[in-house]
Design a protein around this motif. Structure first.
Motif, PDB file in Angstrom:
ATOM      1  N   TYR A   1      29.168   2.969 -39.787  1.00 47.85           N
ATOM      2  CA  TYR A   1      28.833   4.030 -38.841  1.00 47.85           C
ATOM      3  C   TYR A   1      30.037   4.909 -38.533  1.00 47.85           C
ATOM      4  CZ  TYR A   1      27.018   6.241 -34.586  1.00 47.85           C
ATOM      5  OH  TYR A   1      26.615   7.151 -33.637  1.00 47.85           O
ATOM      6  N   ARG A   2      31.214   4.302 -38.518  1.00 46.07           N
ATOM      7  CA  ARG A   2      32.430   5.032 -38.147  1.00 46.07           C
ATOM      8  C   ARG A   2      33.180   5.540 -39.372  1.00 46.07           C
ATOM      9  NH1 ARG A   2      36.009   2.305 -33.703  1.00 46.07           N
ATOM     10  NH2 ARG A   2      36.639   4.481 -33.617  1.00 46.07           N
ATOM     11  N   ALA A   3      32.474   5.752 -40.450  1.00 50.93           N
ATOM     12  CA  ALA A   3      33.104   6.136 -41.708  1.00 50.93           C
ATOM     13  C   ALA A   3      33.875   7.447 -41.582  1.00 50.93           C
ATOM     14  CB  ALA A   3      32.037   6.270 -42.793  1.00 50.93           C
ATOM     15  N   ASP A   4      35.085   7.482 -42.174  1.00 52.50           N
ATOM     16  CA  ASP A   4      35.852   8.719 -42.236  1.00 52.50           C
ATOM     17  C   ASP A   4      35.478   9.457 -43.522  1.00 52.50           C
ATOM     18  OD1 ASP A   4      37.070   7.281 -44.267  1.00 52.50           O
ATOM     19  OD2 ASP A   4      38.930   6.941 -43.163  1.00 52.50           O
ATOM     20  N   ASP A   5      36.165  10.554 -43.791  1.00 49.40           N
ATOM     21  CA  ASP A   5      35.826  11.362 -44.963  1.00 49.40           C
ATOM     22  C   ASP A   5      35.958  10.568 -46.259  1.00 49.40           C
ATOM     23  OD1 ASP A   5      35.315  13.517 -43.348  1.00 49.40           O
ATOM     24  OD2 ASP A   5      37.287  14.435 -43.607  1.00 49.40           O
ATOM     25  N   THR A   6      36.997   9.725 -46.339  1.00 48.08           N
ATOM     26  CA  THR A   6      37.209   8.933 -47.554  1.00 48.08           C
ATOM     27  C   THR A   6      36.065   7.959 -47.785  1.00 48.08           C
ATOM     28  OG1 THR A   6      39.617   9.091 -47.300  1.00 48.08           O
ATOM     29  CG2 THR A   6      38.765   7.334 -48.715  1.00 48.08           C
ATOM     30  N   LEU A   7      35.655   7.280 -46.719  1.00 49.87           N
ATOM     31  CA  LEU A   7      34.579   6.295 -46.849  1.00 49.87           C
ATOM     32  C   LEU A   7      33.249   6.977 -47.147  1.00 49.87           C
ATOM     33  CD1 LEU A   7      34.257   3.254 -46.714  1.00 49.87           C
ATOM     34  CD2 LEU A   7      33.633   3.473 -44.305  1.00 49.87           C
TER      35      LEU A   7
ATOM     36  N   ARG B   1      29.647  -5.663 -52.647  1.00 50.01           N
ATOM     37  CA  ARG B   1      30.986  -5.904 -52.097  1.00 50.01           C
ATOM     38  C   ARG B   1      31.354  -4.815 -51.076  1.00 50.01           C
ATOM     39  NH1 ARG B   1      32.494  -6.954 -57.566  1.00 50.01           N
ATOM     40  NH2 ARG B   1      33.475  -4.882 -57.650  1.00 50.01           N
ATOM     41  N   THR B   2      31.025  -3.568 -51.409  1.00 53.37           N
ATOM     42  CA  THR B   2      31.335  -2.465 -50.494  1.00 53.37           C
ATOM     43  C   THR B   2      30.499  -2.565 -49.234  1.00 53.37           C
ATOM     44  OG1 THR B   2      31.770  -1.082 -52.439  1.00 53.37           O
ATOM     45  CG2 THR B   2      31.577   0.034 -50.319  1.00 53.37           C
ATOM     46  N   LEU B   3      29.245  -2.924 -49.379  1.00 51.37           N
ATOM     47  CA  LEU B   3      28.366  -3.057 -48.223  1.00 51.37           C
ATOM     48  C   LEU B   3      28.811  -4.213 -47.337  1.00 51.37           C
ATOM     49  CD1 LEU B   3      25.881  -1.962 -46.815  1.00 51.37           C
ATOM     50  CD2 LEU B   3      24.464  -3.446 -48.247  1.00 51.37           C
ATOM     51  N   GLU B   4      29.246  -5.294 -47.951  1.00 49.85           N
ATOM     52  CA  GLU B   4      29.756  -6.428 -47.180  1.00 49.85           C
ATOM     53  C   GLU B   4      30.986  -5.999 -46.375  1.00 49.85           C
ATOM     54  OE1 GLU B   4      30.585 -11.135 -48.022  1.00 49.85           O
ATOM     55  OE2 GLU B   4      31.360  -9.699 -49.487  1.00 49.85           O
ATOM     56  N   ARG B   5      31.878  -5.252 -47.013  1.00 48.66           N
ATOM     57  CA  ARG B   5      33.070  -4.755 -46.316  1.00 48.66           C
ATOM     58  C   ARG B   5      32.693  -3.848 -45.145  1.00 48.66           C
ATOM     59  NH1 ARG B   5      36.003  -0.208 -49.493  1.00 48.66           N
ATOM     60  NH2 ARG B   5      34.296   0.929 -48.474  1.00 48.66           N
ATOM     61  N   ASP B   6      31.742  -2.941 -45.359  1.00 47.57           N
ATOM     62  CA  ASP B   6      31.456  -1.919 -44.356  1.00 47.57           C
ATOM     63  C   ASP B   6      30.424  -2.354 -43.315  1.00 47.57           C
ATOM     64  OD1 ASP B   6      33.323  -0.360 -45.544  1.00 47.57           O
ATOM     65  OD2 ASP B   6      31.921   0.826 -46.719  1.00 47.57           O
ATOM     66  N   THR B   7      29.985  -3.606 -43.420  1.00 49.18           N
ATOM     67  CA  THR B   7      29.240  -4.228 -42.320  1.00 49.18           C
ATOM     68  C   THR B   7      30.101  -5.293 -41.647  1.00 49.18           C
ATOM     69  OG1 THR B   7      28.224  -5.789 -43.872  1.00 49.18           O
ATOM     70  CG2 THR B   7      26.951  -3.814 -43.312  1.00 49.18           C
ATOM     71  N   ALA B   8      31.404  -5.272 -41.925  1.00 53.53           N
ATOM     72  CA  ALA B   8      32.354  -6.236 -41.359  1.00 53.53           C
ATOM     73  C   ALA B   8      31.918  -7.669 -41.662  1.00 53.53           C
ATOM     74  CB  ALA B   8      32.515  -6.029 -39.856  1.00 53.53           C
ATOM     75  N   ALA B   9      31.281  -7.872 -42.817  1.00 55.56           N
ATOM     76  CA  ALA B   9      30.819  -9.190 -43.260  1.00 55.56           C
ATOM     77  C   ALA B   9      29.907  -9.850 -42.236  1.00 55.56           C
ATOM     78  CB  ALA B   9      31.994 -10.106 -43.596  1.00 55.56           C
ATOM     79  N   ASN B  10      29.182  -9.043 -41.473  1.00 56.04           N
ATOM     80  CA  ASN B  10      28.266  -9.558 -40.451  1.00 56.04           C
ATOM     81  C   ASN B  10      26.842  -9.496 -40.992  1.00 56.04           C
ATOM     82  OD1 ASN B  10      26.516  -9.868 -38.222  1.00 56.04           O
ATOM     83  ND2 ASN B  10      28.065  -9.105 -36.819  1.00 56.04           N
ATOM     84  N   PRO B  11      26.214 -10.633 -41.286  1.00 58.81           N
ATOM     85  CA  PRO B  11      24.875 -10.609 -41.890  1.00 58.81           C
ATOM     86  C   PRO B  11      23.817 -10.025 -40.967  1.00 58.81           C
ATOM     87  CG  PRO B  11      25.484 -12.848 -41.273  1.00 58.81           C
ATOM     88  CD  PRO B  11      26.718 -12.010 -41.113  1.00 58.81           C
TER      89      PRO B  11
END
Length: 358
Positions: free
Chosen positions: A155-161, A196-206
């Motif tokens: 949700y808090r993604a910057d331009d790079t993300l 892997r990217t989705l796991e990272r960007d959900t803070a590994a919270n299932p």
């Protein structure tokens, strides 16, 4: 500062006008609090001016804090007059309320900065862009609290993300449109990268993953934001399962693998909820050998038997694969503490079987 004249004990006393100025309240408000008995000054000057000491000011802080939480003046008076009233929990409530407000403001500032960037680049945002910004914020707030949104990288993604996710969406759509098989090497490799990217960007919270999945299934606006349709996501999930099966195939007999291929995808649909329940149990202080721990161990064993059968030798091969193939743990949202808890719970229940990631 308007100090009361006269004796030394008055040095820590504030007149009503000074207290009003320092707190941003009006003198009339402080008079009203006095009139209704909510905040009576501890002293008065010889001329009758109200004087407030440190205890009075502490009570005023409590009054204003409770007003900020929506309480009426009558309810505030009743609360403050209780002998068991404590200030520390009230301050905690204030801090949480302020944190929620800050999170809202941070997200609004971020959305507005996006629109400003478009203006700076010479692009005139359409009315729909402004409305969509507000709609997106409201949509997320239906699924997440403000505190959660403040810590959700997606949700808090910057331009790079955002650029990274835009590229992922582009590649996913190309693979799907080209008719790639989920079992193809290209689809499997890309699905692993996506997960892997989705796991990272959900803070590994299932739990956050499950809520994003629910949003994607139900909200066309979120589908538009992510840039992939539900059919593409289903294709990626199938390719991700194929990537796991391809590894297990190297450790299992033809019969064992045929059984796993037939049942794996169906059984693993329960994996995210098991992870969520594991985290909840751990956070609640459950013990691996307690009732909740044993119930979770039983659910995992049922899942294992569902896709691998009941042969202990097959289970041994699966454990061997997990120990020797780190890629099997990628994109599974399995935290070290959840794995450790589950291992202890299963050991307590069975004495031998060991859990593994999906």
């Amino acid at each position: 500062m308007d100090l009361a004249p006269g004796n030394r004990s008055s040095k820590m006393l504030l007149r009503v006008g000074e207290l009003a100025r320092r707190t941003g309240l009006t003198v009339r408000t402080l008079h009203h609090y006095d009139d209704i008995g909510l905040l009576r000054p501890s002293a008065r000057t010889e001329a009758g001016y109200r004087l407030y000491n440190r205890e009075d000011i502490a009570r005023l802080h409590q009054i204003q804090a409770l007003r900020g939480l929506g309480m009426t003046l009558a309810d505030i008076g009743a609360a403050l007059d209780r002998p068991d009233f404590a200030l520390a929990p009230l301050i905690d409530s204030q801090i949480k309320a302020i944190d929620r407000l800050l999170a809202q403001q941070i997200q609004l500032r971020y959305r507005l900065s996006q629109l400003k960037a478009r203006l700076t680049e010479g692009e005139e945002p359409e009315l729909d862009d402004w409305l969509k910004t507000l709609e997106l914020m409201s949509m997320y707030e239906q699924y997440f609290t403000q505190d959660e949104l403040a810590n959700l990288p997606f949700y808090r993604a910057d331009d790079t993300l955002r650029a990274e996710w835009a590229e992922l969406a582009r590649e996913a759509n190309l693979l799907y449109a080209a008719g790639a098989s989920p079992a193809s090497e290209a689809a499997q490799q890309f699905a692993r990268r996506w997960m892997r990217t989705l796991e990272r960007d959900t803070a590994a919270n299932p739990d956050w993953l499950a809520r994003l999945d629910a949003m994607h299934a139900s909200e066309p606006l979120f589908q538009e934001q992510l840039g992939v349709a539900p059919s593409v996501v289903a294709f990626l999930l199938e390719a991700f399962a194929e990537s796991k099966l391809a590894v297990f195939a190297r450790y299992l007999s033809a019969g064992e693998f045929a059984f796993m291929r037939q049942h794996y995808a169906r059984e693993m649909k329960g994996w995210p909820q098991l992870l969520i329940d594991l985290r909840c149990a751990i956070d609640a202080g459950a013990e691996p050998d307690g009732e909740d721990g044993q119930r979770l161990a039983g659910r995992w064993l049922a899942m294992l038997h569902g896709y691998a059968g009941s042969d202990p030798d097959t289970h041994r091969k699966i454990r061997q694969a997990m120990q020797q193939e780190p890629s099997l743990a990628e994109g599974t949202w399995l935290e070290a503490r959840s794995l450790a808890f589950l291992e202890k719970a299963v050991a307590s229940l069975m004495g031998c079987a060991q859990p593994h990631a999906s």
